[in-house]
Write an enzyme that holds these catalytic residues in place. Structure first.
Site, PDB file in Angstrom:
ATOM      1  N   TRP A   1       0.840  -1.177  -0.111  1.00  0.00           N
ATOM      2  CA  TRP A   1      -0.022   0.026   0.388  1.00  0.00           C
ATOM      3  C   TRP A   1       1.254   1.216  -0.243  1.00  0.00           C
ATOM      4  O   TRP A   1       0.856   1.878  -0.499  1.00  0.00           O
ATOM      5  CB  TRP A   1      -0.736  -0.271   0.823  1.00  0.00           C
ATOM      6  CG  TRP A   1      -1.784   1.369   1.443  1.00  0.00           C
ATOM      7  CD1 TRP A   1      -3.388   1.379   0.505  1.00  0.00           C
ATOM      8  CD2 TRP A   1      -1.170   1.873   2.279  1.00  0.00           C
ATOM      9  NE1 TRP A   1      -3.678   2.720   1.273  1.00  0.00           N
ATOM     10  CE2 TRP A   1      -2.997   3.574   1.870  1.00  0.00           C
ATOM     11  CE3 TRP A   1      -0.911   2.980   3.326  1.00  0.00           C
ATOM     12  CZ2 TRP A   1      -2.645   4.113   2.976  1.00  0.00           C
ATOM     13  CZ3 TRP A   1      -1.020   3.138   4.268  1.00  0.00           C
ATOM     14  CH2 TRP A   1      -2.227   4.853   3.795  1.00  0.00           C
TER      15      TRP A   1
ATOM     16  N   HIS B   1     -16.187  16.827 -61.359  1.00  0.00           N
ATOM     17  CA  HIS B   1     -17.294  16.504 -60.538  1.00  0.00           C
ATOM     18  C   HIS B   1     -16.769  17.635 -59.552  1.00  0.00           C
ATOM     19  O   HIS B   1     -17.673  18.959 -59.575  1.00  0.00           O
ATOM     20  CB  HIS B   1     -16.542  15.254 -59.265  1.00  0.00           C
ATOM     21  CG  HIS B   1     -16.985  15.918 -58.227  1.00  0.00           C
ATOM     22  ND1 HIS B   1     -19.044  14.980 -58.149  1.00  0.00           N
ATOM     23  CD2 HIS B   1     -17.025  16.594 -56.959  1.00  0.00           C
ATOM     24  CE1 HIS B   1     -19.109  15.133 -56.345  1.00  0.00           C
ATOM     25  NE2 HIS B   1     -18.051  16.127 -56.274  1.00  0.00           N
ATOM     26  N   GLU B   2     -15.537  18.135 -59.314  1.00  0.00           N
ATOM     27  CA  GLU B   2     -15.707  19.940 -59.372  1.00  0.00           C
ATOM     28  C   GLU B   2     -16.009  20.630 -59.606  1.00  0.00           C
ATOM     29  O   GLU B   2     -16.344  21.790 -59.410  1.00  0.00           O
ATOM     30  CB  GLU B   2     -13.827  19.875 -58.910  1.00  0.00           C
ATOM     31  CG  GLU B   2     -13.233  18.708 -57.502  1.00  0.00           C
ATOM     32  CD  GLU B   2     -14.532  18.812 -56.315  1.00  0.00           C
ATOM     33  OE1 GLU B   2     -14.385  20.247 -55.964  1.00  0.00           O
ATOM     34  OE2 GLU B   2     -14.185  17.746 -55.602  1.00  0.00           O
TER      35      GLU B   2
END
Ligand code: ADP
Ligand code: MG
Ligand code: ZN
Length: 658
Positions: free
Chosen positions: A121, A418-419
């Site tokens: 711990w 497309h463009e």
């Protein structure tokens, strides 16, 4: 102390290890090496035959002497049976005492697990804190404190948000000479909340405040209060303010306060959680400031809508400072701030660059300059030119050029058409935003090509006509594919998505359809998750059907219009597409020259600057945001990338002091 504790952990583990090893070696060892081991069967027969003189039973072992004097040892099964048989035959038999474990061994073995646990711990605690703080310093605030080594940033390093700067200067004035204000009975704000989109310079402003004011500066972030242990956040808040009180007058800055300041009672797991405790503590601390307290709290967030109302009410963060997305002049100023210690070619005009970058925030602009500087350095140049800056802008919009991406000639042709389709629709329909650039050089991870339209000036409103025009431009790509190749590709999916979205908004949000001027549906959001979950449908199925019909009608009407427009101008489309295929990139001027609208000019940059300053007067009013229309031609899977900002603005710029 802390060193000692750490060592203690190590020692404990060591002790435990040693004890267990010793324990192992101390287990009683009986038979010596010279003693012959006999099988049990042999032992039985020898016993029955009376050949054994005497023996001692030690647990499950019998060790003794034959009548002829030889020694033996044998493992046995039942102690009682063997002992009784031997006694009956008159053999001398002894039962050894059970071995005695030393007292310390007994103790060790019972304490062993506990010690181990404690050791582990301590070790764990220690490592979790990176060896930095004290063992129990979870509760300490993580705020960075600047006493003498305050940030060197000043208000001169911040540009483009003059109102915010003015407000903060007041705060700084107070910190420099609190008496001047308190003498007049003026109440000084306790908390200043900086609101604004990411990258607009909120953190920078807070640092500038600290740099300008001659006081200690505590800097922390909302997430610093969040830890896995309940109660830690609250105690960190307490600690932060305890410290601040020691150093007043001072500035406390909490960045990204939404991490702790979210509305209470909205956690998915129900009510009273850790975050709430933290927020409550913050509220309590702020209430604890009285008029004379010299602590000023500055917080920053880009999600003011999710903050708990209690944080915003008077007495807490009562001053709201909106850090706007910069307008043209602001962008120019920011570019100049970041250009300060760099060398630029004489043709670099920051006014032109500012016009090219609508919607960019401070962080984007800083990035543009930096990219340009890197490009110039890579190109072996001694100064940064306009070309590098343009490329820097393109990179910011769509990611770096990817010349290496292999695209076959047929696909390239499709992309070019497309463009061109997008660009030609924008050219042919009057009132569309002018085309600034068409490119079929693939960029980023998603876009194979793009058409960039820039509005001639910053704008807040979109008219019905403009929205329809937007839809037409978006459809231009798909229509051209269909016209030219007689087939369509997946490349238009994002265009279609956006076109549909614009059409849907026209119907449901802007009341621009035959359904009348009503808003249909309501945005719903979950405050804890901090995002929109979708739409509340507050209308009937019939209306839902009607909406779909309307949307379809709007898009289809545009489609028909675009198709007619482009088939009528097929020659121009071919011309532009072929040229684009060749050159890969064209700007607005190239396009105009190609279409015979403008005279070609050899000194390109000069002409550009001239046309820009003549054509588009800078708006008087500072405008927070503009539409950014970058079109992406998307391969196969539809990917929505950041560059594709929606065309419509959903909410008006938030007013301050709301
Ligand atoms: P925010 O906190 O609003 O998200 P930041 O303050 O962290 O934004 O800004 C990030 C960087 O962007 C800053 O370090 C600075 O270089 C640059 N920047 C942002 N806004 C401005 C501005 N108004 N003026 C100058 N630089 C800015
Ligand atoms: Mg920030
Ligand atoms: Zn497209």
């Amino acid at each position: 102390m802390q060193r000692l504790m750490k060592n203690l952990g190590v020692y404990l583990i060591l002790v435990v290890l040693v004890v267990s090893v010793v324990n192992m070696f101390l287990t009683p060892q009986t038979a010596g090496p010279e003693v012959a081991e006999v099988p049990y069967s042999q032992f039985k027969t020898d016993l029955a035959a009376g050949r054994i003189k005497n023996f001692t039973i030690n647990e499950m072992k019998a060790q003794g002497r034959y009548a002829d004097g030889k020694t033996f040892v044998s493992n046995i099964v039942g102690v009682k049976d063997v002992a009784e048989e031997a006694a009956a035959r008159g053999v001398e038999v002894r039962i050894a005492e059970p071995p005695e474990t030393p007292w310390w061994m007994t103790l060790a073995s019972s304490v062993f697990p506990t010690l181990l646990l404690i050791g582990v711990w301590i070790f764990f605690l220690h490592n979790m804190q990176g060896g930095g703080g004290k063992v129990m310093s979870f509760a300490k605030s993580k705020a960075k404190m600047f006493l003498d080594n305050r940030p060197k940033v000043t208000f001169n390093d911040v540009a483009g948000c003059d109102e915010a700067k003015e407000e903060l200067k007041e705060v700084v004035e107070f910190l420099k000479s609190p008496d001047r204000f308190t003498k007049l009975g003026a109440k000084v704000p306790k908390g200043v909340l900086l609101l604004g989109s990411p990258g607009t310079g909120k953190t920078l402003l807070a640092r500038a405040c600290a740099g300008e004011a001659d006081v200690p500066f505590f800097s922390t972030s909302g997430s610093d209060f969040v830890e896995m242990f309940v109660g830690v956040g609250a105690s960190r808040v307490r600690d932060l303010f305890d410290q601040a009180r020691k150093y007043q007058p001072c500035l406390v800055f909490i960045d990204e306060i939404d991490a702790v300041g979210r509305q209470r009672g909205t956690g998915l797991g129900g009510g009273h959680d850790e975050r709430e405790q933290t927020l409550n503590q913050l509220l309590v601390e702020m209430d604890g400031f009285d008029e004379k307290t010299g602590i000023i709290l500055i917080a920053a967030t880009n999600r003011a809508d999710v903050l708990d109302p209690a944080l915003l009410r008077p007495g807490r963060f009562d001053r709201h400072v909106v850090v706007d997305t910069p307008d043209v002049k602001g962008r120019e100023a920011i570019l100049k701030v970041h250009a300060k210690d760099k060398k630029f070619a004489p043709d670099v005009d920051f006014e032109v660059l500012a016009k090219r970058t609508p919607g960019f925030v401070g962080a984007d602009l800083a990035n543009v300059i930096n990219e340009a500087a890197l490009l110039a350095a890579r190109g072996g140049k001694t100064e940064i030119g306009m070309a590098e800056l343009e490329e820097g802008i393109d990179r910011s919009i769509a990611g770096p050029e990817r010349k290496s991406r292999l695209i076959g000639p047929r696909e390239k042709k499709i992309i070019a058409y497309h463009e061109t389709g997008h660009a030609m629709v924008a050219k042919l329909i009057p009132g569309c935003d002018p085309v600034h650039k068409i490119s079929i050089i693939p960029r980023g991870s998603a876009a194979l090509g793009y058409t960039l339209q820039l509005p001639a000036e910053d704008r807040f409103l979109a008219s019905k006509n403009e929205l329809t025009n937007n839809i037409c431009v978006l459809l231009g790509g798909r229509v051209t594919e269909e016209l030219v190749f007689g087939d369509i590709t997946t490349g238009a999916s994002n265009d279609l998505e956006r076109a549909t979205q614009v059409a849907r908004s026209m119907v449901t949000q802007y009341g621009m359809s035959s359904l009348g001027p009503v808003v249909l549906g309501r945005q719903r959001h979950e405050v804890f998750l901090g995002r929109d979950l979708g739409e509340d449908r507050n209308y009937s199925d019939q209306i839902a059907f009607a909406i779909d019909e309307e949307v379809r009608k709007i898009v289809e009407e545009c489609y028909v219009r675009v198709k007619k427009l482009l088939s009528d101008n097929r020659d121009k489309v071919d011309l532009v597409a072929e040229t684009l295929l060749e050159r890969e990139v064209m700007d607005g001027h190239d396009l105009a020259v190609l279409l015979g609208e403008e005279e070609p000019v050899s000194e390109k940059s000069e002409e550009k600057a001239a046309s820009e300053s003549a054509g588009a007067p800078a708006p008087e009013e500072p405008a927070p945001a503009e539409e950014k229309a970058a079109d992406g031609f998307i391969p196969r899977a539809p990917v929505v990338s950041n560059e594709m900002a929606p065309m419509e603005r959903k909410e008006p710029p938030s007013a301050k002091g709301e």
